[in-house]
Design a protein around this motif. Structure first.
Motif, PDB file in Angstrom:
ATOM      1  N   GLY A 198     -21.246 -33.794  -4.213  1.00  0.00           N
ATOM      2  CA  GLY A 198     -19.807 -33.493  -4.368  1.00  0.00           C
ATOM      3  C   GLY A 198     -19.811 -32.232  -5.363  1.00  0.00           C
ATOM      4  O   GLY A 198     -18.979 -31.135  -4.761  1.00  0.00           O
ATOM      5  N   GLU A 199     -20.519 -32.125  -6.215  1.00  0.00           N
ATOM      6  CA  GLU A 199     -20.353 -30.922  -7.463  1.00  0.00           C
ATOM      7  C   GLU A 199     -21.111 -30.055  -6.780  1.00  0.00           C
ATOM      8  O   GLU A 199     -20.681 -28.880  -6.975  1.00  0.00           O
ATOM      9  N   ALA A 248     -18.523 -24.116  -2.533  1.00  0.00           N
ATOM     10  CA  ALA A 248     -17.216 -23.493  -1.863  1.00  0.00           C
ATOM     11  C   ALA A 248     -16.353 -22.604  -2.999  1.00  0.00           C
ATOM     12  O   ALA A 248     -15.678 -21.807  -2.194  1.00  0.00           O
ATOM     13  N   LEU A 249     -16.924 -22.656  -4.068  1.00  0.00           N
ATOM     14  CA  LEU A 249     -16.148 -21.725  -5.201  1.00  0.00           C
ATOM     15  C   LEU A 249     -17.252 -20.921  -5.785  1.00  0.00           C
ATOM     16  O   LEU A 249     -17.321 -21.187  -6.973  1.00  0.00           O
ATOM     17  N   ARG A 262     -21.104 -22.632 -16.452  1.00  0.00           N
ATOM     18  CA  ARG A 262     -21.648 -22.115 -14.744  1.00  0.00           C
ATOM     19  C   ARG A 262     -21.866 -20.709 -14.532  1.00  0.00           C
ATOM     20  O   ARG A 262     -22.702 -20.432 -13.827  1.00  0.00           O
ATOM     21  N   LEU A 313     -18.739 -28.200  -4.224  1.00  0.00           N
ATOM     22  CA  LEU A 313     -17.840 -27.482  -5.113  1.00  0.00           C
ATOM     23  C   LEU A 313     -18.382 -26.258  -5.436  1.00  0.00           C
ATOM     24  O   LEU A 313     -17.787 -25.062  -5.475  1.00  0.00           O
ATOM     25  N   LEU A 314     -19.508 -26.305  -5.881  1.00  0.00           N
ATOM     26  CA  LEU A 314     -20.208 -24.868  -6.400  1.00  0.00           C
ATOM     27  C   LEU A 314     -20.711 -23.826  -5.382  1.00  0.00           C
ATOM     28  O   LEU A 314     -20.268 -22.730  -5.322  1.00  0.00           O
TER      29      LEU A 314
END
Length: 189
Positions: free
Chosen positions: A162-163, A169-170, A137, A166-167
């Motif tokens: 969804g992934e 959001a974080l 990542r 997440l990428l």
């Protein structure tokens, strides 16, 4: 504890009388004891080269002790960890991305370091795949998404969404060097 493999070295777990001593047979006279004269790390710290002297005949010889990291495959078979297998597994996800062979070699080294830091001699193959994700990542988020989609068996668009959420959001914190290079040469919008 990581297993140790050494040339000229018996399996110490089967030698209760040794009590932590490392008896190494002399290759010249076959005497069962020697003393260590010098120890040095080699192969990027993954092995130790020891210079020894036989206590019987006085001959000197070298041994190499390597920490063995075994991977337990889904079938239950075990095999030694291979950086090359990590590189080959990630290479397809990095296809047509700005990732070169040096980046992949560094990623494989980081994965191995993460696995060795657990202190376990045997690691499940599933854990190897999970250890690949964070450094991949950091290397390239598109390659990460490609690899994660196969590794985690994405089966729908929602899995990808969804992934990606997440990428976003974080976000990965940029290194100080990357931040300075962007300040020095701002991108035009």
């Amino acid at each position: 504890m990581v297993g140790i493999e050494s040339s000229n070295t018996p399996d110490f777990r089967k030698c209760p009388g040794l009590r932590g001593r490392h008896a190494v047979n002399c290759p010249f006279c076959r005497y069962e004891d020697s003393r260590v004269i010098d120890s040095r790390p080699s192969d990027e710290g993954s092995s130790i080269r020891r210079r020894r002297e036989c206590t019987q005949c006085g001959s000197r010889f070298s041994t190499s002790e390597t920490a063995v990291l075994s991977i337990i495959k889904r079938s239950g078979a075990t095999e030694p960890f291979s950086r090359e297998k990590v590189i080959n597994g990630v290479r397809k996800a990095c296809q047509n991305r700005p990732v070169d062979d040096d980046d992949l070699a560094l990623l494989a080294m980081r994965v191995e370091e993460a696995l060795r830091s657990t202190g376990q001699a045997e690691i499940e193959a599933q854990e190897v795949g999970m250890a690949i994700l964070p450094p991949l990542r950091e290397l390239d988020e598109v390659a990460y998404l490609r690899y994660a989609s196969v590794y985690r068996n994405f089966s729908s668009l929602e899995d990808f969404e969804g992934e990606i959420a997440l990428l976003r959001a974080l976000p990965i914190e940029k290194t100080e060097l990357e931040s300075k290079s962007q300040v020095a040469s701002p991108q035009l919008k």
